[in-house]
Write an enzyme that holds these catalytic residues in place. Structure first.
Site, PDB file in Angstrom:
ATOM      1  N   SER A  22       0.826  -1.208   0.000  1.00  0.00           N
ATOM      2  CA  SER A  22       0.000   0.000   0.000  1.00  0.00           C
ATOM      3  C   SER A  22       0.861   1.259   0.000  1.00  0.00           C
ATOM      4  O   SER A  22       2.007   1.243   0.466  1.00  0.00           O
ATOM      5  CB  SER A  22      -0.888   0.025   1.248  1.00  0.00           C
ATOM      6  OG  SER A  22      -2.097  -0.646   1.032  1.00  0.00           O
ATOM      7  N   PRO A  23       0.313   2.372  -0.494  1.00  0.00           N
ATOM      8  CA  PRO A  23       1.020   3.649  -0.384  1.00  0.00           C
ATOM      9  C   PRO A  23       1.256   3.995   1.088  1.00  0.00           C
ATOM     10  O   PRO A  23       0.338   3.889   1.904  1.00  0.00           O
ATOM     11  CB  PRO A  23       0.059   4.646  -1.031  1.00  0.00           C
ATOM     12  CG  PRO A  23      -0.864   3.825  -1.850  1.00  0.00           C
ATOM     13  CD  PRO A  23      -0.983   2.512  -1.161  1.00  0.00           C
ATOM     14  N   CYS A  25       3.120   7.102   3.295  1.00  0.00           N
ATOM     15  CA  CYS A  25       3.860   8.361   3.307  1.00  0.00           C
ATOM     16  C   CYS A  25       5.159   8.209   4.088  1.00  0.00           C
ATOM     17  O   CYS A  25       5.165   7.707   5.214  1.00  0.00           O
ATOM     18  CB  CYS A  25       3.001   9.467   3.916  1.00  0.00           C
ATOM     19  SG  CYS A  25       1.646   9.992   2.852  1.00  0.00           S
ATOM     20  N   ALA A  57       1.683   8.627  -1.493  1.00  0.00           N
ATOM     21  CA  ALA A  57       0.882   9.658  -2.154  1.00  0.00           C
ATOM     22  C   ALA A  57       1.826  10.685  -2.776  1.00  0.00           C
ATOM     23  O   ALA A  57       2.622  11.325  -2.077  1.00  0.00           O
ATOM     24  CB  ALA A  57      -0.048  10.318  -1.148  1.00  0.00           C
ATOM     25  N   GLN A  99       0.787   6.445  -6.888  1.00  0.00           N
ATOM     26  CA  GLN A  99      -0.472   7.027  -6.444  1.00  0.00           C
ATOM     27  C   GLN A  99      -0.406   8.542  -6.642  1.00  0.00           C
ATOM     28  O   GLN A  99       0.428   9.223  -6.035  1.00  0.00           O
ATOM     29  CB  GLN A  99      -0.747   6.719  -4.974  1.00  0.00           C
ATOM     30  CG  GLN A  99      -2.128   7.181  -4.527  1.00  0.00           C
ATOM     31  CD  GLN A  99      -2.373   6.975  -3.039  1.00  0.00           C
ATOM     32  OE1 GLN A  99      -1.724   7.607  -2.216  1.00  0.00           O
ATOM     33  NE2 GLN A  99      -3.290   6.086  -2.704  1.00  0.00           N
ATOM     34  N   TYR A 191      -8.538  13.608   1.586  1.00  0.00           N
ATOM     35  CA  TYR A 191      -7.770  14.473   0.718  1.00  0.00           C
ATOM     36  C   TYR A 191      -8.674  15.014  -0.388  1.00  0.00           C
ATOM     37  O   TYR A 191      -9.891  14.824  -0.353  1.00  0.00           O
ATOM     38  CB  TYR A 191      -6.539  13.721   0.202  1.00  0.00           C
ATOM     39  CG  TYR A 191      -5.617  13.307   1.334  1.00  0.00           C
ATOM     40  CD1 TYR A 191      -5.120  14.254   2.236  1.00  0.00           C
ATOM     41  CD2 TYR A 191      -5.281  11.968   1.546  1.00  0.00           C
ATOM     42  CE1 TYR A 191      -4.303  13.882   3.296  1.00  0.00           C
ATOM     43  CE2 TYR A 191      -4.453  11.588   2.610  1.00  0.00           C
ATOM     44  CZ  TYR A 191      -3.975  12.547   3.477  1.00  0.00           C
ATOM     45  OH  TYR A 191      -3.174  12.183   4.527  1.00  0.00           O
ATOM     46  N   ARG A 239      -8.267   4.703  -5.434  1.00  0.00           N
ATOM     47  CA  ARG A 239      -8.469   4.407  -4.010  1.00  0.00           C
ATOM     48  C   ARG A 239      -9.638   5.240  -3.510  1.00  0.00           C
ATOM     49  O   ARG A 239      -9.705   6.457  -3.747  1.00  0.00           O
ATOM     50  CB  ARG A 239      -7.216   4.720  -3.196  1.00  0.00           C
ATOM     51  CG  ARG A 239      -7.463   4.658  -1.688  1.00  0.00           C
ATOM     52  CD  ARG A 239      -6.201   4.580  -0.862  1.00  0.00           C
ATOM     53  NE  ARG A 239      -5.781   3.191  -0.701  1.00  0.00           N
ATOM     54  CZ  ARG A 239      -4.945   2.771   0.249  1.00  0.00           C
ATOM     55  NH1 ARG A 239      -4.434   3.617   1.119  1.00  0.00           N
ATOM     56  NH2 ARG A 239      -4.616   1.491   0.328  1.00  0.00           N
ATOM     57  N   ARG A 333       1.539  -1.754   7.171  1.00  0.00           N
ATOM     58  CA  ARG A 333       2.323  -1.969   8.393  1.00  0.00           C
ATOM     59  C   ARG A 333       2.980  -3.348   8.422  1.00  0.00           C
ATOM     60  O   ARG A 333       4.087  -3.503   8.937  1.00  0.00           O
ATOM     61  CB  ARG A 333       1.442  -1.775   9.624  1.00  0.00           C
ATOM     62  CG  ARG A 333       1.048  -0.321   9.870  1.00  0.00           C
ATOM     63  CD  ARG A 333       0.143  -0.172  11.082  1.00  0.00           C
ATOM     64  NE  ARG A 333      -0.148   1.228  11.353  1.00  0.00           N
ATOM     65  CZ  ARG A 333      -1.131   1.916  10.807  1.00  0.00           C
ATOM     66  NH1 ARG A 333      -1.925   1.316   9.910  1.00  0.00           N
ATOM     67  NH2 ARG A 333      -1.337   3.182  11.094  1.00  0.00           N
TER      68      ARG A 333
END
Length: 370
Positions: A22-23, A25, A57, A99, A191, A239, A333
């Site tokens: 997954s993206p 940050c 992102a 992304q 966002y 997403r 994670r």
């Protein structure tokens, strides 16, 4: 073969297994440019067995970053740095995805570890320090702050909306030049795209507000425009926050309807997350708590989905795929704790021969990966 390790073909791209990174940050870029951190962080997950590795992102304009440390692709100068990443991912068998994002009213904040002891997380143009230098404004569909004491965002004009949509298109063209296999539009977590979708943050009265069709017009137009420059053989992901977890907010029923519309526009997979529209949502976090969204959208919208959120165990991930709840699982994670989660999952499910350590490691470790 465990279904988790079966390949998935979307358009002309075949992903070697159903495991995606997954993206996440990292807040470690300078002026949006990816550096050694992105190469090592993303590259190690490809070596570790992920089928698809997605960037954090990545902003389509400078002021679309969450923090000054976020990556970007608003300038041609960013292409070479990203090409270095995509070439490494390809060398080690992973599909590369980027992304494309705009933080909206959540833009121009300090990095998380820089605001732990501060009450004001917003940063301003005159701060002076590299990691504390923000920008003039945050854009949003309506002038509604995320938290009551947060900065009031700028309500975008129609001309500004159209100009920003064109920046998404330009970013997608750069992503293709950089060698990415997949583009994902970030329409989740409060966002900018999500803030247009949700009635909690969008109180416009023009063609980009009010009805469901008007509120979702922003993302649907971006998807359609990106599809005109993104090669036909390459997949387009979106997403979504599938629910706001707040009465009167965006719902999974809305997500089902939008997903079907995005499919007609040319999207190929919905990355099913949730939340982020408000700071006070009560989210029932637990193992696989968002998987039902992926299953419902997959069944009702007839589009491929990725399940995310508290997916940690190989058996759990395999069951999600084998039971038809989703087409992919995206982990964050779990991959931070173990960059070799994919290799270890293959061994645990009895398929180490299908996904081994790279030769540089395997020669010394042998067939004992756990």
């Amino acid at each position: 073969m465990p279904d988790l390790f079966s390949p998935l073909t979307l358009r002309g791209v075949t992903i070697r297994n159903r495991i995606g990174v997954s993206p996440m940050c990292m807040y470690s870029a300078v002026n949006g440019t990816p550096n050694d951190w992105q190469l090592v962080h993303l590259g190690s997950r490809a070596v570790g067995g992920a089928g698809l590795v997605m960037t954090e992102a990545t902003a389509v304009v400078p002021e679309g970053r969450i923090t000054p440390g976020c990556t970007g692709i608003w300038d041609d100068a960013h292409i070479d740095g990203w090409r270095r990443v995509t070439e490494f991912l390809r060398t080690y068998g992973a599909t590369s995805a980027i992304q494309l994002a705009h933080a909206g009213r959540k833009a121009s904040y300090r990095r998380p570890w820089d605001h732990r002891d501060r009450t004001d997380r917003r940063i301003y143009p005159d701060a002076g320090e590299e990691w504390d230098k923000g920008w003039d404004r945050a854009d949003a569909p309506s002038a509604i702050p995320f938290r009551p004491n947060d900065h009031v965002p700028h309500e975008m004009t129609i001309d500004e909306i159209h100009a920003l949509q064109r920046r998404w298109v330009a970013a997608a063209a750069r992503a293709n030049e950089a060698g990415f296999d997949v583009v994902e539009l970030h329409g989740a977590h409060g966002y900018l795209i999500h803030s247009f979708n949700s009635p909690l943050s969008n109180q416009r009265t023009d063609e980009y507000g009010g009805s469901f069709e008007n509120r979702t017009r922003f993302v649907r137009e971006i998807a359609a425009a990106v599809r005109t420059v993104w090669p036909n053989h390459k997949p387009l992901f979106v997403r979504l926050s599938c629910t706001d977890w707040v009465d009167g907010g965006w719902t999974v029923t809305d997500s089902v309807k939008l997903s079907a519309m995005l499919k007609d526009t040319g999207a190929d997979l919905i990355d099913c997350s949730s939340g982020g529209a408000t700071p006070d949502a009560e989210i029932p976090v637990g193992p696989g708590f968002q998987v039902p969204f992926a299953q419902q959208i997959r069944n009702e919208s007839e589009i491929a989905t990725a399940a995310v959120g508290a997916i940690t165990e190989p058996e759990q991930a395999n069951e999600i795929i084998s039971s038809g709840q989703a087409d992919m699982v995206f982990l964050a994670r779990a991959f931070l704790r173990d960059p070799y989660w994919g290799v270890h999952a293959a061994a645990k499910l009895g398929r180490y021969s299908d996904l081994a350590y790279p030769d540089q490691y395997d020669f010394f470790i042998g067939r004992e990966p756990i």
